[in-house]
Design a protein around this motif. Structure first.
Motif, PDB file in Angstrom:
ATOM      1  N   ASP A 280      61.149 125.838  73.400  1.00  0.00           N
ATOM      2  CA  ASP A 280      60.040 125.979  74.298  1.00  0.00           C
ATOM      3  C   ASP A 280      59.013 127.038  73.991  1.00  0.00           C
ATOM      4  O   ASP A 280      58.073 127.121  74.721  1.00  0.00           O
ATOM      5  N   LEU A 281      59.257 127.769  73.049  1.00  0.00           N
ATOM      6  CA  LEU A 281      58.158 128.574  72.476  1.00  0.00           C
ATOM      7  C   LEU A 281      56.977 128.030  71.783  1.00  0.00           C
ATOM      8  O   LEU A 281      57.068 127.311  70.764  1.00  0.00           O
ATOM      9  N   PRO A 282      55.615 128.278  72.527  1.00  0.00           N
ATOM     10  CA  PRO A 282      54.751 127.679  71.559  1.00  0.00           C
ATOM     11  C   PRO A 282      54.546 128.449  70.713  1.00  0.00           C
ATOM     12  O   PRO A 282      54.558 129.633  70.311  1.00  0.00           O
ATOM     13  N   HIS A 283      54.091 127.499  69.531  1.00  0.00           N
ATOM     14  CA  HIS A 283      53.823 128.123  68.193  1.00  0.00           C
ATOM     15  C   HIS A 283      52.921 129.393  68.153  1.00  0.00           C
ATOM     16  O   HIS A 283      53.451 130.313  67.302  1.00  0.00           O
ATOM     17  N   GLY A 284      51.715 129.252  68.895  1.00  0.00           N
ATOM     18  CA  GLY A 284      50.988 130.303  68.660  1.00  0.00           C
ATOM     19  C   GLY A 284      51.255 131.649  69.355  1.00  0.00           C
ATOM     20  O   GLY A 284      51.119 132.623  68.822  1.00  0.00           O
ATOM     21  N   ALA A 285      52.288 131.492  70.492  1.00  0.00           N
ATOM     22  CA  ALA A 285      52.787 132.582  71.195  1.00  0.00           C
ATOM     23  C   ALA A 285      53.863 133.174  70.260  1.00  0.00           C
ATOM     24  O   ALA A 285      53.695 134.386  70.083  1.00  0.00           O
ATOM     25  N   GLY A 286      54.469 132.534  69.461  1.00  0.00           N
ATOM     26  CA  GLY A 286      55.636 133.104  68.174  1.00  0.00           C
ATOM     27  C   GLY A 286      54.690 133.872  67.218  1.00  0.00           C
ATOM     28  O   GLY A 286      55.151 134.925  66.884  1.00  0.00           O
ATOM     29  N   LEU A 342      53.610 139.670  75.221  1.00  0.00           N
ATOM     30  CA  LEU A 342      54.602 138.581  75.097  1.00  0.00           C
ATOM     31  C   LEU A 342      55.861 138.746  74.662  1.00  0.00           C
ATOM     32  O   LEU A 342      55.850 139.981  73.621  1.00  0.00           O
ATOM     33  N   LYS A 343      56.957 138.443  75.186  1.00  0.00           N
ATOM     34  CA  LYS A 343      58.360 138.886  74.607  1.00  0.00           C
ATOM     35  C   LYS A 343      59.355 137.680  73.919  1.00  0.00           C
ATOM     36  O   LYS A 343      59.224 136.573  74.715  1.00  0.00           O
ATOM     37  N   MET A 344      59.856 138.020  72.932  1.00  0.00           N
ATOM     38  CA  MET A 344      60.690 137.100  72.497  1.00  0.00           C
ATOM     39  C   MET A 344      61.968 136.868  73.452  1.00  0.00           C
ATOM     40  O   MET A 344      62.389 135.606  73.675  1.00  0.00           O
ATOM     41  N   SER A 345      62.027 137.869  73.836  1.00  0.00           N
ATOM     42  CA  SER A 345      63.394 137.726  75.230  1.00  0.00           C
ATOM     43  C   SER A 345      63.108 136.654  76.313  1.00  0.00           C
ATOM     44  O   SER A 345      64.122 136.147  76.880  1.00  0.00           O
ATOM     45  N   ASP A 346      61.879 136.430  76.532  1.00  0.00           N
ATOM     46  CA  ASP A 346      61.491 135.456  77.767  1.00  0.00           C
ATOM     47  C   ASP A 346      61.732 134.113  77.136  1.00  0.00           C
ATOM     48  O   ASP A 346      61.858 133.077  78.014  1.00  0.00           O
ATOM     49  N   TYR A 347      62.017 133.802  75.914  1.00  0.00           N
ATOM     50  CA  TYR A 347      62.257 132.301  75.298  1.00  0.00           C
ATOM     51  C   TYR A 347      63.511 132.422  75.030  1.00  0.00           C
ATOM     52  O   TYR A 347      63.993 131.352  74.030  1.00  0.00           O
ATOM     53  N   GLU A 380      63.937 142.416  54.952  1.00  0.00           N
ATOM     54  CA  GLU A 380      62.473 142.804  55.462  1.00  0.00           C
ATOM     55  C   GLU A 380      61.888 141.809  56.611  1.00  0.00           C
ATOM     56  O   GLU A 380      61.415 142.238  57.450  1.00  0.00           O
ATOM     57  N   CYS A 381      62.370 140.459  56.499  1.00  0.00           N
ATOM     58  CA  CYS A 381      61.916 139.446  57.419  1.00  0.00           C
ATOM     59  C   CYS A 381      62.791 139.997  58.844  1.00  0.00           C
ATOM     60  O   CYS A 381      62.071 139.872  59.945  1.00  0.00           O
ATOM     61  N   ALA A 382      64.053 139.992  58.708  1.00  0.00           N
ATOM     62  CA  ALA A 382      64.689 140.529  59.823  1.00  0.00           C
ATOM     63  C   ALA A 382      64.457 141.777  60.545  1.00  0.00           C
ATOM     64  O   ALA A 382      64.279 141.836  61.720  1.00  0.00           O
ATOM     65  N   ALA A 383      63.863 142.581  59.618  1.00  0.00           N
ATOM     66  CA  ALA A 383      63.321 143.901  60.141  1.00  0.00           C
ATOM     67  C   ALA A 383      61.906 143.595  61.027  1.00  0.00           C
ATOM     68  O   ALA A 383      61.646 144.411  62.100  1.00  0.00           O
ATOM     69  N   ILE A 384      60.897 142.747  60.522  1.00  0.00           N
ATOM     70  CA  ILE A 384      59.882 142.483  61.110  1.00  0.00           C
ATOM     71  C   ILE A 384      60.263 141.972  62.733  1.00  0.00           C
ATOM     72  O   ILE A 384      59.740 142.261  63.368  1.00  0.00           O
ATOM     73  N   PHE A 385      61.137 140.928  62.441  1.00  0.00           N
ATOM     74  CA  PHE A 385      61.587 140.244  63.882  1.00  0.00           C
ATOM     75  C   PHE A 385      62.180 141.341  64.647  1.00  0.00           C
ATOM     76  O   PHE A 385      61.704 141.431  65.746  1.00  0.00           O
ATOM     77  N   GLU A 386      62.901 142.612  64.209  1.00  0.00           N
ATOM     78  CA  GLU A 386      63.319 143.613  65.187  1.00  0.00           C
ATOM     79  C   GLU A 386      62.157 144.563  65.415  1.00  0.00           C
ATOM     80  O   GLU A 386      62.204 144.793  66.764  1.00  0.00           O
ATOM     81  N   LYS A 387      61.338 144.631  64.733  1.00  0.00           N
ATOM     82  CA  LYS A 387      60.251 145.410  65.110  1.00  0.00           C
ATOM     83  C   LYS A 387      59.313 144.800  66.236  1.00  0.00           C
ATOM     84  O   LYS A 387      58.827 145.636  67.018  1.00  0.00           O
ATOM     85  N   ALA A 388      59.208 143.555  66.018  1.00  0.00           N
ATOM     86  CA  ALA A 388      58.286 142.879  67.100  1.00  0.00           C
ATOM     87  C   ALA A 388      59.307 142.503  68.439  1.00  0.00           C
ATOM     88  O   ALA A 388      58.534 142.084  69.287  1.00  0.00           O
ATOM     89  N   TYR A 389      60.352 142.620  68.430  1.00  0.00           N
ATOM     90  CA  TYR A 389      61.135 142.220  69.527  1.00  0.00           C
ATOM     91  C   TYR A 389      61.200 143.274  70.888  1.00  0.00           C
ATOM     92  O   TYR A 389      61.062 144.273  70.855  1.00  0.00           O
ATOM     93  N   ARG A 390      60.881 142.253  71.874  1.00  0.00           N
ATOM     94  CA  ARG A 390      60.644 142.900  73.214  1.00  0.00           C
ATOM     95  C   ARG A 390      61.555 142.257  74.209  1.00  0.00           C
ATOM     96  O   ARG A 390      61.438 140.961  74.019  1.00  0.00           O
TER      97      ARG A 390
END
Length: 390
Positions: A280-286, A342-347, A380-390
């Motif tokens: 359900d996550l739109p590509h652009g939103a991600g 935008l929040k990852m947690s919403d998806y 480093e990838c996982a750290a980027i996801f973590e920093k982006a997470y809301r």
């Protein structure tokens, strides 16, 4: 300075150009019109207009209306069977990036045996060459996001294996004709205008900072970035602003062509992993969600300071003189377009998925990591996801 360029698609660009479809050379006599499983092309009249233009050109048509936002392999296989059963000899892709991407895969499976994943490189794909010519494609884009109307790639999700992988790369998958009519984009809602516009932007920013960048790709990328920076917020705020729609559509078409000249980087691989698990996550939103920490990482690594400064200037800060200015102007554009929260947690994305997503990104689309100027590890990838997470 070296580059290779081959973009054989005839581009028919401008407001009202759908009305010129019947004047274009048709690659067959019976078209399979591929549209999404939503209501927009019927509601805004573009489907009826397309059918009327095909009738005027002496082309019979049937409609396949099952493409979702993240097209699935199972739907592609169904579409290929539909084309065979109805004796279609070419495809008209009427819609956004998902429709055009799926159409390339459907065009392949309409003329070839086996499973789509037989012809996919990466992940569990078998990497076989496509033996028979795919059906020709006429692309009529109704959004400004992926540039799929002028490239030979598509992105398909395999729901059985949680893989979302770029498909194609075969020159036979370039659409023969692309109709880019900004009038068809007037009805795109503001948030999707923003998601799609940022997808187009990141195609160009990634191709500009990639190790594969060259003189020709730089020209396309910077022009696209300038047009997005100047006009995207206007298109989001007023969808009927045709000047803004035209310039964003122009930037999108350039951002499709630039991918044939350079390459996207690991940012796209990372987002594909996100939406492979969360359809359900739109590509652009991600992409928007991870963009600031992603580019911050490469700025911290001094991957290409001068290129980040030049992108900041192109995006709307002419006095930029340090790489970090790109983060400032990118954040400002996201705020102006209303997509800064935008929040990852919403998806449904959870922190315990970050390493899984990082590893999936490399396993399915590891080739894009090779375009990074500085190697990016799974950690480093996982750290980027973590920093982006809301």
């Amino acid at each position: 300075m070296s580059f290779r360029m081959y973009v054989p698609t005839r581009i028919v660009f401008g407001a009202g150009m759908l009305n010129k479809l019947s004047r274009q050379k048709m690659p067959g006599k019976k078209a399979m019109i591929v549209i999404s499983n939503g209501k927009s092309t019927r509601a805004n009249g573009s489907l009826d207009r397309t059918i009327a233009e095909l009738d005027k050109a002496g082309v019979e048509s049937v409609v396949f209306d099952k493409i979702m936002a993240n097209p699935l392999k199972s739907t592609v296989m169904e579409g290929g069977a539909f084309a065979k059963e109805n004796g279609c000899d070419f495809i008209v892709a009427l819609g956004g990036g998902s429709v055009m991407d799926a159409s390339k895969a459907i065009a392949t499976m309409a003329t070839n045996d086996g499973d789509l994943w037989d012809y996919v490189y990466g992940g569990t794909g078998k990497g076989q060459r496509i033996p028979n010519d795919p059906l020709p494609i006429v692309a009529i884009t109704t959004t400004a996001g992926t540039g799929s109307e002028v490239d030979q790639y598509g992105v398909i999700s395999n729901e059985e294996t949680n893989e979302k992988i770029g498909f194609g790369g075969d020159d036979r998958l370039f659409p023969c004709t692309a109709i880019v009519d900004p009038e068809l984009m007037k009805s795109v809602p503001p948030k999707f205008t923003a998601y799609q516009g940022f997808d187009a932007l990141f195609h160009s920013t990634e191709c500009y900072i990639a190790g594969t960048a060259n003189l020709m790709s730089d020209m396309y990328a910077l022009t696209a970035i300038e047009n997005i920076g100047t006009y995207l917020a206007r298109a989001v705020q007023d969808g009927s602003d045709m000047e803004a729609r035209e310039h964003v559509a122009f930037a999108n078409t350039l951002s499709g062509a630039v991918m044939t000249l350079s390459a996207c980087t690991s940012e796209h691989s990372m987002e594909h992993a996100m939406s492979a698990y969360h359809h359900d996550l739109p590509h652009g939103a991600g992409l928007i969600m991870i963009s600031l920490p992603y580019y911050e990482h490469f700025i911290f690594k001094h991957a290409c300071d001068d290129r980040f400064i030049r992108m900041a200037q192109a995006l709307g800060k002419p006095d930029a003189d340090k790489p970090e200015d790109f983060l400032t102007v990118l954040a400002d554009l996201q705020k102006a377009c209303g997509v800064d929260n935008l929040k990852m947690s919403d998806y449904g994305i959870q922190p315990d998925e970050f390493m899984t997503l990082a590893q999936n990104a490399r396993a399915t689309m590891g080739g894009l990591f090779h375009a990074d100027r500085v190697p990016l590890s799974d950690e480093e990838c996982a750290a980027i996801f973590e920093k982006a997470y809301r």
